[in-house]
Design a protein around this motif. Structure first.
Motif, PDB file in Angstrom:
ATOM      1  N   TRP A 174      -9.556   3.240  -3.985  1.00 38.05           N
ATOM      2  CA  TRP A 174      -9.370   4.581  -3.419  1.00 38.05           C
ATOM      3  C   TRP A 174      -8.698   4.537  -2.050  1.00 38.05           C
ATOM      4  O   TRP A 174      -8.215   5.552  -1.564  1.00 38.05           O
ATOM      5  CB  TRP A 174     -10.723   5.293  -3.324  1.00 38.05           C
ATOM      6  CG  TRP A 174     -11.503   5.164  -4.593  1.00 38.05           C
ATOM      7  CD1 TRP A 174     -11.112   5.559  -5.847  1.00 38.05           C
ATOM      8  CD2 TRP A 174     -12.788   4.539  -4.749  1.00 38.05           C
ATOM      9  NE1 TRP A 174     -12.079   5.237  -6.763  1.00 38.05           N
ATOM     10  CE2 TRP A 174     -13.133   4.609  -6.127  1.00 38.05           C
ATOM     11  CE3 TRP A 174     -13.687   3.937  -3.871  1.00 38.05           C
ATOM     12  CZ2 TRP A 174     -14.318   4.100  -6.630  1.00 38.05           C
ATOM     13  CZ3 TRP A 174     -14.876   3.441  -4.372  1.00 38.05           C
ATOM     14  CH2 TRP A 174     -15.181   3.525  -5.737  1.00 38.05           C
ATOM     15  N   PHE A 175      -8.698   3.354  -1.422  1.00 39.13           N
ATOM     16  CA  PHE A 175      -8.112   3.232  -0.087  1.00 39.13           C
ATOM     17  C   PHE A 175      -6.895   2.307  -0.087  1.00 39.13           C
ATOM     18  O   PHE A 175      -6.571   1.698   0.933  1.00 39.13           O
ATOM     19  CB  PHE A 175      -9.171   2.717   0.899  1.00 39.13           C
ATOM     20  CG  PHE A 175     -10.414   3.557   0.935  1.00 39.13           C
ATOM     21  CD1 PHE A 175     -10.434   4.774   1.589  1.00 39.13           C
ATOM     22  CD2 PHE A 175     -11.569   3.145   0.274  1.00 39.13           C
ATOM     23  CE1 PHE A 175     -11.582   5.555   1.605  1.00 39.13           C
ATOM     24  CE2 PHE A 175     -12.716   3.919   0.287  1.00 39.13           C
ATOM     25  CZ  PHE A 175     -12.727   5.132   0.962  1.00 39.13           C
ATOM     26  N   ARG A 176      -6.216   2.222  -1.217  1.00 36.80           N
ATOM     27  CA  ARG A 176      -5.086   1.292  -1.328  1.00 36.80           C
ATOM     28  C   ARG A 176      -3.932   1.682  -0.406  1.00 36.80           C
ATOM     29  O   ARG A 176      -3.121   0.834  -0.033  1.00 36.80           O
ATOM     30  CB  ARG A 176      -4.604   1.210  -2.768  1.00 36.80           C
ATOM     31  CG  ARG A 176      -4.032   2.501  -3.327  1.00 36.80           C
ATOM     32  CD  ARG A 176      -3.654   2.346  -4.796  1.00 36.80           C
ATOM     33  NE  ARG A 176      -2.979   3.533  -5.306  1.00 36.80           N
ATOM     34  CZ  ARG A 176      -1.674   3.755  -5.192  1.00 36.80           C
ATOM     35  NH1 ARG A 176      -0.902   2.850  -4.606  1.00 36.80           N
ATOM     36  NH2 ARG A 176      -1.132   4.848  -5.668  1.00 36.80           N
ATOM     37  N   LYS A 177      -3.833   2.952  -0.024  1.00 37.35           N
ATOM     38  CA  LYS A 177      -2.753   3.378   0.869  1.00 37.35           C
ATOM     39  C   LYS A 177      -2.994   2.971   2.313  1.00 37.35           C
ATOM     40  O   LYS A 177      -2.077   2.993   3.141  1.00 37.35           O
ATOM     41  CB  LYS A 177      -2.554   4.899   0.778  1.00 37.35           C
ATOM     42  CG  LYS A 177      -2.037   5.375  -0.572  1.00 37.35           C
ATOM     43  CD  LYS A 177      -1.794   6.877  -0.567  1.00 37.35           C
ATOM     44  CE  LYS A 177      -1.277   7.355  -1.916  1.00 37.35           C
ATOM     45  NZ  LYS A 177       0.055   6.785  -2.218  1.00 37.35           N
ATOM     46  N   SER A 178      -4.215   2.627   2.648  1.00 35.70           N
ATOM     47  CA  SER A 178      -4.536   2.194   4.013  1.00 35.70           C
ATOM     48  C   SER A 178      -4.111   0.746   4.180  1.00 35.70           C
ATOM     49  O   SER A 178      -4.699  -0.156   3.576  1.00 35.70           O
ATOM     50  CB  SER A 178      -6.035   2.353   4.288  1.00 35.70           C
ATOM     51  OG  SER A 178      -6.410   3.710   4.242  1.00 35.70           O
ATOM     52  N   GLY A 179      -3.095   0.522   4.994  1.00 35.27           N
ATOM     53  CA  GLY A 179      -2.547  -0.811   5.189  1.00 35.27           C
ATOM     54  C   GLY A 179      -2.847  -1.359   6.564  1.00 35.27           C
ATOM     55  O   GLY A 179      -3.819  -0.951   7.218  1.00 35.27           O
ATOM     56  N   PRO A 180      -2.019  -2.283   7.056  1.00 38.12           N
ATOM     57  CA  PRO A 180      -2.290  -2.934   8.344  1.00 38.12           C
ATOM     58  C   PRO A 180      -2.337  -1.983   9.533  1.00 38.12           C
ATOM     59  O   PRO A 180      -3.116  -2.193  10.460  1.00 38.12           O
ATOM     60  CB  PRO A 180      -1.132  -3.936   8.471  1.00 38.12           C
ATOM     61  CG  PRO A 180      -0.115  -3.542   7.474  1.00 38.12           C
ATOM     62  CD  PRO A 180      -0.850  -2.861   6.377  1.00 38.12           C
ATOM     63  N   THR A 181      -1.523  -0.926   9.512  1.00 39.43           N
ATOM     64  CA  THR A 181      -1.561   0.031  10.621  1.00 39.43           C
ATOM     65  C   THR A 181      -2.919   0.725  10.686  1.00 39.43           C
ATOM     66  O   THR A 181      -3.540   0.829  11.756  1.00 39.43           O
ATOM     67  CB  THR A 181      -0.447   1.086  10.472  1.00 39.43           C
ATOM     68  OG1 THR A 181       0.820   0.430  10.419  1.00 39.43           O
ATOM     69  CG2 THR A 181      -0.462   2.057  11.638  1.00 39.43           C
ATOM     70  N   ALA A 182      -3.396   1.213   9.546  1.00 42.35           N
ATOM     71  CA  ALA A 182      -4.702   1.865   9.499  1.00 42.35           C
ATOM     72  C   ALA A 182      -5.807   0.900   9.897  1.00 42.35           C
ATOM     73  O   ALA A 182      -6.739   1.267  10.638  1.00 42.35           O
ATOM     74  CB  ALA A 182      -4.961   2.416   8.099  1.00 42.35           C
TER      75      ALA A 182
ATOM     76  N   ASP B 175       0.944   1.116   0.946  1.00 41.44           N
ATOM     77  CA  ASP B 175       0.712   0.397  -0.299  1.00 41.44           C
ATOM     78  C   ASP B 175       2.032  -0.197  -0.792  1.00 41.44           C
ATOM     79  O   ASP B 175       3.081   0.435  -0.726  1.00 41.44           O
ATOM     80  CB  ASP B 175       0.112   1.317  -1.353  1.00 41.44           C
ATOM     81  CG  ASP B 175       0.878   2.620  -1.496  1.00 41.44           C
ATOM     82  OD1 ASP B 175       1.314   3.173  -0.463  1.00 41.44           O
ATOM     83  OD2 ASP B 175       1.038   3.096  -2.631  1.00 41.44           O
ATOM     84  N   THR B 176       1.976  -1.423  -1.263  1.00 47.49           N
ATOM     85  CA  THR B 176       3.134  -2.123  -1.819  1.00 47.49           C
ATOM     86  C   THR B 176       2.725  -2.707  -3.169  1.00 47.49           C
ATOM     87  O   THR B 176       1.525  -2.829  -3.462  1.00 47.49           O
ATOM     88  CB  THR B 176       3.588  -3.263  -0.894  1.00 47.49           C
ATOM     89  OG1 THR B 176       2.541  -4.262  -0.836  1.00 47.49           O
ATOM     90  CG2 THR B 176       3.872  -2.752   0.512  1.00 47.49           C
ATOM     91  N   PRO B 177       3.689  -3.080  -4.021  1.00 48.23           N
ATOM     92  CA  PRO B 177       3.324  -3.698  -5.308  1.00 48.23           C
ATOM     93  C   PRO B 177       2.459  -4.940  -5.135  1.00 48.23           C
ATOM     94  O   PRO B 177       1.548  -5.182  -5.931  1.00 48.23           O
ATOM     95  CB  PRO B 177       4.682  -4.033  -5.920  1.00 48.23           C
ATOM     96  CG  PRO B 177       5.625  -3.042  -5.317  1.00 48.23           C
ATOM     97  CD  PRO B 177       5.142  -2.819  -3.922  1.00 48.23           C
TER      98      PRO B 177
END
Length: 529
Positions: free
Chosen positions: A419-427, A481-483
């Motif tokens: 559910w949080f896959r869009k949260s990347g290094p910036t987040a 999110d990336t592949p």
């Protein structure tokens, strides 16, 4: 204490060392040292998970809360831990097991380099290590305080004795030694806890006093579930904090889930630990709740130790003292193993190219030296834990650890969930950094300018809330999110265990994989599912 009590205590230390030496035979590489090679039975993992959450702080700091406020000590401590672990049994335990079996890592943070990036992994690793040095330092100080009450041994000597014995068995035997000693410690704790309960009930007039003792004037207010600074906001914040912490946010509990042979076994392990946290602390806390009827003291933190001295015969007194030691040594040894995993698998490879070229022998040697270094630093901190800067023991454990753990744990734990896959290094980095800054801001500049200071529940809850909101919000505002990241999350969240044969994973050279590729046996080789 007399000679019989000393014999029990010395015998216990000897057994712990013997277990470490025996466990040494089961440790051939860093996977064995840090995750038991994925071969730990679920029931042993569950007991180990339960025991690694205790320390002598329960018999000092929480004894003071129980002596002063009664059942509040259970409602705001072990009860939320039990609920948090029960939540994590389905949410986090199986995913952490798959981190080891699918991504083939030996440290709870090792997957973060590819889930986020190297700076994020390093930020969480360095800050977590520093926090745990302080946390474990408080645990050493707690057990040394108890030893001083019983024997008159100085604080520093008590720290040295317990730290040295712990260093021997956990450095030699790794996670296997930790789990097996924790099993022995659980048995000792059970006998000692029942003995103390029976002694207290006998002193009060029999078994019926379990339910009719509460009208005594000395226990006025002791049945209130929330009291003093431990009110509803604190309880809710503590539930969130402990859900993250006891499901892997502070790493040593994550290793127990990683050490089982399958995701299903990890879930069973967590369920057992949750049940133990729900039931067993009631037995341990009852003597603390009614302690004002038996002893009077101006130092509530000493109440349990003084009561044990007064009520228990020699031999059983020694066993209770052993129980105190077993709690602290269980937690400190498990923390030492987890920190050594992070240092040798995550921090050192990022600092030195030579580390990434170590063979199995050098990796295992470094793991043992890192364990010793962590124990030494935490013991040094323990000598200062009652200084004006750190505050008393319970302040360190509740405020510093609870308040700072959230910002460190949120990117690690929520990064496992789809559910949080869009949260990347910036987040991850912003939520971490702003959360730590918020802790400092609330606890020091703001608290200094508020009459009476900021209440404890806000000191520990606001940093967690800030980090949680930022992590989720930034993920939506700036999705990363990336592949490659999605592939890692998919591996962790696939329900199939892949069979027992795939559970014990070969450990790759740390930090040897290319960015975005999870390593299997050879650095840079794509991992098998």
């Amino acid at each position: 204490m007399n000679g019989l009590d000393w014999a029990v205590l010395i015998g216990y230390f000897g057994v712990m060392v013997a277990i470490g030496v025996w466990s040494h035979k089961r440790v051939d590489n860093v996977s064995d040292f840090f995750t038991a090679g994925g071969r730990m039975p679920w029931w042993l993992s569950g007991i180990s998970h339960h025991m690694s959450g205790y320390s002598a702080v329960m018999f000092t700091g929480y004894a003071a809360i129980a002596y002063t406020y009664g059942v509040t000590s259970y409602v705001t401590w072990s009860f939320p831990i039990a609920i948090g672990i029960a939540i994590g049994a389905k949410l986090f335990a199986p995913r952490l097991n798959r981190v080891r079996s699918r991504l083939h890592v030996a440290s709870p943070l090792e997957y973060l380099k590819n889930r986020y990036d190297l700076p994020t992994q390093q930020a969480l690793a360095w800050s977590g290590v520093l926090l745990k040095i302080v946390d474990v330092g408080a645990k050493w100080a707690a057990i040394a305080t108890l030893l001083s009450v019983f024997t008159g041994v100085s604080l520093n000597m008590g720290i040295l004795i317990t730290g040295a014995v712990t260093a021997v068995y956990c450095t030699v035997g790794g996670l296997w030694a930790d789990a097996l000693t924790e099993l022995g410690q659980f048995i000792i704790q059970f006998i000692a806890g029942i003995a103390m309960l029976v002694a207290v009930l006998a002193e009060l007039g029999g078994f019926s006093r379990l339910w009719n003792v509460w009208d005594a004037p000395a226990l006025d207010g002791h049945t209130k579930p929330l009291a003093g600074p431990y009110m509803m906001v604190f309880l809710i914040a503590y539930l969130f904090i402990k859900t993250f912490e006891y499901n892997g946010g502070m790493w040593n509990q994550a290793q127990r889930y990683m050490a089982t042979d399958s995701a299903r076994s990890a879930t069973r392990s967590a369920t057992l630990s949750a049940v133990l946290w729900l039931v067993w602390p009631l037995v341990l806390f009852f003597p603390m709740w009614v302690a004002p009827l038996i002893i009077k003291t101006d130092v509530p933190a000493d109440s349990y130790a003084l009561m044990a001295e007064q009520l228990l015969p020699h031999g059983l007194l020694g066993l209770v003292i052993v129980g105190f030691f077993s709690h602290t040594m269980a937690m400190c040894s498990s923390d030492a193993n987890a920190i050594a995993a992070v240092v040798t698998r995550d921090i050192m490879p990022a600092v030195s190219r030579k580390v990434r070229e170590w063979d199995t022998r050098m990796g295992l040697l470094a793991a043992r030296w890192a364990t010793l270094l962590f124990l030494g630093l935490s013991m040094a901190i323990a000598t200062q834990v009652n200084s004006a800067f750190f505050g008393d023991i319970i302040t360190v454990v509740i405020k510093w650890v609870a308040g700072l753990m959230g910002p460190i744990a949120i990117p690690l734990m929520l990064g496992l969930l789809p559910w949080f896959r869009k949260s990347g290094p910036t987040a991850a980095l912003i939520s971490w950094g702003v959360g730590l800054f918020t802790f400092w801001l609330v606890n020091y500049p703001i608290s200094w300018n508020v009459d009476g200071g900021v209440p404890l529940q806000y000191q520990v809850s606001i940093p967690l809330a800030v980090s949680l909101v930022l992590y989720i919000l930034i993920g939506y505002v700036k999705p990363e999110d990336t592949p490659e990241r999605d592939a890692i999350i998919a591996k962790i969240n696939n329900d199939g265990d892949g069979g027992r044969g795939s559970a014990a994973a070969a450990v790759p050279a740390p930090a040897g994989a290319a960015e975005g590729v999870v390593a299997d046996g050879v650095a840079g080789t794509p991992a098998k599912d």
